[in-house]
Design a protein around this motif. Sequence first.
Motif, PDB file in Angstrom:
ATOM      1  N   SER A  76       0.335  -1.103  -0.248  1.00 45.27           N
ATOM      2  CA  SER A  76       0.133  -0.247  -0.125  1.00 45.27           C
ATOM      3  C   SER A  76       0.919   0.990   0.314  1.00 45.27           C
ATOM      4  CB  SER A  76      -1.206   0.029   0.962  1.00 45.27           C
ATOM      5  OG  SER A  76      -1.817  -1.435   1.415  1.00 45.27           O
ATOM      6  N   ILE A  77       1.951   0.802   0.580  1.00 46.86           N
ATOM      7  CA  ILE A  77       2.642   2.273   0.594  1.00 46.86           C
ATOM      8  C   ILE A  77       3.701   2.515  -0.510  1.00 46.86           C
ATOM      9  CG2 ILE A  77       5.231   3.422   1.795  1.00 46.86           C
ATOM     10  CD1 ILE A  77       4.283   1.784   4.288  1.00 46.86           C
ATOM     11  N   ARG A  78       3.523   1.619  -1.145  1.00 45.47           N
ATOM     12  CA  ARG A  78       4.664   0.855  -2.655  1.00 45.47           C
ATOM     13  C   ARG A  78       2.766   2.542  -3.541  1.00 45.47           C
ATOM     14  NH1 ARG A  78       4.609  -4.082  -5.771  1.00 45.47           N
ATOM     15  NH2 ARG A  78       2.392  -4.003  -4.623  1.00 45.47           N
ATOM     16  N   LEU A  79       1.958   2.014  -3.744  1.00 42.47           N
ATOM     17  CA  LEU A  79       1.620   2.773  -3.698  1.00 42.47           C
ATOM     18  C   LEU A  79       0.555   4.283  -4.183  1.00 42.47           C
ATOM     19  CD1 LEU A  79      -1.593   3.006  -6.031  1.00 42.47           C
ATOM     20  CD2 LEU A  79      -2.827   1.269  -4.494  1.00 42.47           C
ATOM     21  N   ALA A  80       0.956   4.217  -2.968  1.00 42.34           N
ATOM     22  CA  ALA A  80       0.181   5.837  -2.715  1.00 42.34           C
ATOM     23  C   ALA A  80       1.716   6.193  -2.652  1.00 42.34           C
ATOM     24  CB  ALA A  80       0.869   5.762  -1.370  1.00 42.34           C
ATOM     25  N   ALA A  81       2.961   6.389  -2.704  1.00 44.83           N
ATOM     26  CA  ALA A  81       4.222   6.481  -3.304  1.00 44.83           C
ATOM     27  C   ALA A  81       3.912   6.722  -5.048  1.00 44.83           C
ATOM     28  CB  ALA A  81       5.524   5.743  -3.000  1.00 44.83           C
ATOM     29  N   LYS A  82       3.629   6.308  -5.761  1.00 41.59           N
ATOM     30  CA  LYS A  82       3.720   6.361  -7.103  1.00 41.59           C
ATOM     31  C   LYS A  82       2.467   6.614  -7.384  1.00 41.59           C
ATOM     32  CE  LYS A  82       3.959   1.580  -7.795  1.00 41.59           C
ATOM     33  NZ  LYS A  82       3.215   0.242  -8.868  1.00 41.59           N
ATOM     34  N   ILE A  83       1.412   7.454  -6.239  1.00 46.33           N
ATOM     35  CA  ILE A  83       0.822   8.940  -7.469  1.00 46.33           C
ATOM     36  C   ILE A  83       0.929   9.937  -6.568  1.00 46.33           C
ATOM     37  CG2 ILE A  83      -2.059   9.527  -6.143  1.00 46.33           C
ATOM     38  CD1 ILE A  83      -2.311   6.000  -5.381  1.00 46.33           C
ATOM     39  N   VAL A  84       2.102   9.796  -5.393  1.00 44.98           N
ATOM     40  CA  VAL A  84       2.035  11.030  -4.978  1.00 44.98           C
ATOM     41  C   VAL A  84       3.734  11.553  -5.812  1.00 44.98           C
ATOM     42  CG1 VAL A  84       3.777  12.463  -3.062  1.00 44.98           C
ATOM     43  CG2 VAL A  84       1.759  10.813  -3.076  1.00 44.98           C
ATOM     44  N   ASN A  85       4.264  10.532  -6.213  1.00 49.48           N
ATOM     45  CA  ASN A  85       5.168  11.084  -7.304  1.00 49.48           C
ATOM     46  C   ASN A  85       4.828  11.905  -8.975  1.00 49.48           C
ATOM     47  OD1 ASN A  85       8.051  10.599  -8.148  1.00 49.48           O
ATOM     48  ND2 ASN A  85       6.790   8.822  -9.463  1.00 49.48           N
ATOM     49  N   HIS A 141      17.465  -1.497   1.289  1.00 49.65           N
ATOM     50  CA  HIS A 141      16.789  -2.405   0.599  1.00 49.65           C
ATOM     51  C   HIS A 141      16.700  -1.023  -0.427  1.00 49.65           C
ATOM     52  CE1 HIS A 141      18.254  -6.389   1.391  1.00 49.65           C
ATOM     53  NE2 HIS A 141      17.127  -6.238   2.151  1.00 49.65           N
ATOM     54  N   GLY A 142      17.171  -0.410  -1.786  1.00 48.06           N
ATOM     55  CA  GLY A 142      17.009   0.390  -2.183  1.00 48.06           C
ATOM     56  C   GLY A 142      16.634   0.077  -3.831  1.00 48.06           C
ATOM     57  N   PHE A 143      15.292   0.805  -3.608  1.00 48.10           N
ATOM     58  CA  PHE A 143      14.326  -0.018  -5.466  1.00 48.10           C
ATOM     59  C   PHE A 143      14.046   1.510  -6.117  1.00 48.10           C
ATOM     60  CE2 PHE A 143      13.279  -2.690  -2.391  1.00 48.10           C
ATOM     61  CZ  PHE A 143      13.266  -3.996  -2.751  1.00 48.10           C
ATOM     62  N   THR A 144      14.727   1.104  -7.571  1.00 42.90           N
ATOM     63  CA  THR A 144      14.554   2.726  -8.042  1.00 42.90           C
ATOM     64  C   THR A 144      12.964   2.798  -9.327  1.00 42.90           C
ATOM     65  OG1 THR A 144      16.615   2.833  -7.949  1.00 42.90           O
ATOM     66  CG2 THR A 144      15.018   4.474 -10.474  1.00 42.90           C
ATOM     67  N   TYR A 145      12.308   3.874  -8.894  1.00 42.36           N
ATOM     68  CA  TYR A 145      10.786   3.565  -9.983  1.00 42.36           C
ATOM     69  C   TYR A 145      11.304   4.178 -11.323  1.00 42.36           C
ATOM     70  CZ  TYR A 145       6.079   4.712 -11.323  1.00 42.36           C
ATOM     71  OH  TYR A 145       4.948   4.391 -11.741  1.00 42.36           O
ATOM     72  N   ASP A 146      10.635   2.948 -11.983  1.00 41.43           N
ATOM     73  CA  ASP A 146      10.924   2.887 -13.213  1.00 41.43           C
ATOM     74  C   ASP A 146       9.324   3.620 -14.501  1.00 41.43           C
ATOM     75  OD1 ASP A 146      11.118   2.686 -16.430  1.00 41.43           O
ATOM     76  OD2 ASP A 146      11.881   0.632 -16.408  1.00 41.43           O
ATOM     77  N   PRO A 147       9.041   4.929 -14.632  1.00 43.92           N
ATOM     78  CA  PRO A 147       8.099   4.961 -14.562  1.00 43.92           C
ATOM     79  C   PRO A 147       7.409   4.895 -16.018  1.00 43.92           C
ATOM     80  CG  PRO A 147       9.568   6.891 -15.120  1.00 43.92           C
ATOM     81  CD  PRO A 147       9.903   6.052 -14.367  1.00 43.92           C
ATOM     82  N   SER A 148       8.081   3.885 -16.856  1.00 44.84           N
ATOM     83  CA  SER A 148       7.958   3.009 -18.132  1.00 44.84           C
ATOM     84  C   SER A 148       7.218   1.896 -17.807  1.00 44.84           C
ATOM     85  CB  SER A 148       8.837   3.344 -19.327  1.00 44.84           C
ATOM     86  OG  SER A 148       9.955   1.875 -19.045  1.00 44.84           O
ATOM     87  N   ILE A 149       7.488   1.643 -16.777  1.00 41.10           N
ATOM     88  CA  ILE A 149       6.802   0.341 -16.617  1.00 41.10           C
ATOM     89  C   ILE A 149       5.574   1.013 -15.093  1.00 41.10           C
ATOM     90  CG2 ILE A 149       7.974  -1.275 -17.541  1.00 41.10           C
ATOM     91  CD1 ILE A 149       9.614  -1.702 -15.217  1.00 41.10           C
ATOM     92  N   GLY A 150       6.116   1.477 -15.011  1.00 42.50           N
ATOM     93  CA  GLY A 150       4.685   2.089 -13.853  1.00 42.50           C
ATOM     94  C   GLY A 150       5.884   0.653 -12.092  1.00 42.50           C
TER      95      GLY A 150
END
Length: 338
Positions: free
Chosen positions: A31-40, A181-190
């Motif tokens: 859920s945090i991941r989803l909210a992060a995408k929306i705020v991003n 652990h760190g994850f980088t957001y790839d906007p092309s695949i969401g």
Amino acid sequence: MSDMRTLGEFIVEKQHEYPNASGELSSLLSSIRLAAKIVNREINKAGLADITGAFGGENVQGEEQQKLDVYANEKFKAAMAARDQVCGVASEEEDEAVIFDSELSRNAKYVILMDPLDGSSNIDVNVSVGTIFSIYRRVSPIGQPATIDDFLQPGNQQVAAGYIIYGSSTMLVYTTGNGVHGFTYDPSIGAFCLSHESMTIPEDGKIYSINEGNYIRFPLGIKKYIKYCQENVPEEGRPYSSRYIGSLVSDFHRNMLKGGIFLYPSTAAYPSGKLRLLYECNPMAFIIEQAGGKASNGHQRIMDIKPTELHQRVPFFVGSTNMVEKTEAFLAEFPDED
Ligand code: AHG
Ligand code: MN
Ligand code: MN
């Protein structure tokens, strides 16, 4: 380099390391991941949409709220409420803890504390900002509404903590107590893709980060430490570089990758320090310790402080172990007179 594993896959993979895991924490992290995408998404277009600038209100600490502070707070809160994964949320942008009172959420076993938008005054000038979160197992009985005691736990009880940095690329960094652990957001695949597995901070660094505008009222030990950082001792790598963005998440992230120390001591405006123990210091302390670094209030481990109120502030020194210990040594050697 990304090994093509996404955050979602990684969370499921790691769940097997906890034999009694019920999957609730994994789903909370999702859920945090989803909210992060929306705020991003909103932050990325901040200059286009009418979402920069002040909201017109103040938070409980008397700080001006930015429109995106309020937006990020609502999105993270809604993501938590929608799936009944937590029994309550405490946020820098809320006066009181928000207790969820549906039957399902009363049965949830976690609470979350967050700084929904960290460094928000940097939004209008297109400088990196972040989100910080911290998760605890409740201490009140399951089946009842959450109580304030669920939120006022020392940082050493954290189950998970992390941050999202909305920077030149967006990253989510987290720990559940088994490394960082760190994850980088790839906007092309969401998707957030694993880019930094098992992050560690160098024991020593050459960067110090502090708002030196407040120098005159710093504790004596901090003034001495700053002078030490600035001394010309090339064989020890000094003078160090001074780097200060004014977004804790960004300053912390850079120092974790390169080695360094972030300092926010007491100042004239903030006699107990500015940063909040529950929303900023504890989660960052958990992450830095998991990465091999250290977090202190100058005399004591941050995570051992027993909180007494939600919006409590503390002096904060965090980063490479040897640098934090040097700061503590200066504070011990040069105590303030009053
Ligand atoms: P927030 O935007 O959540 O209120 O946090 C701002 C914090 C932190 O991100 C940063 O390190 C610090 O305030 C900067 O304070 P100064 O402007 O006093 O240096
Ligand atoms: Mn903040
Ligand atoms: Mn904030």
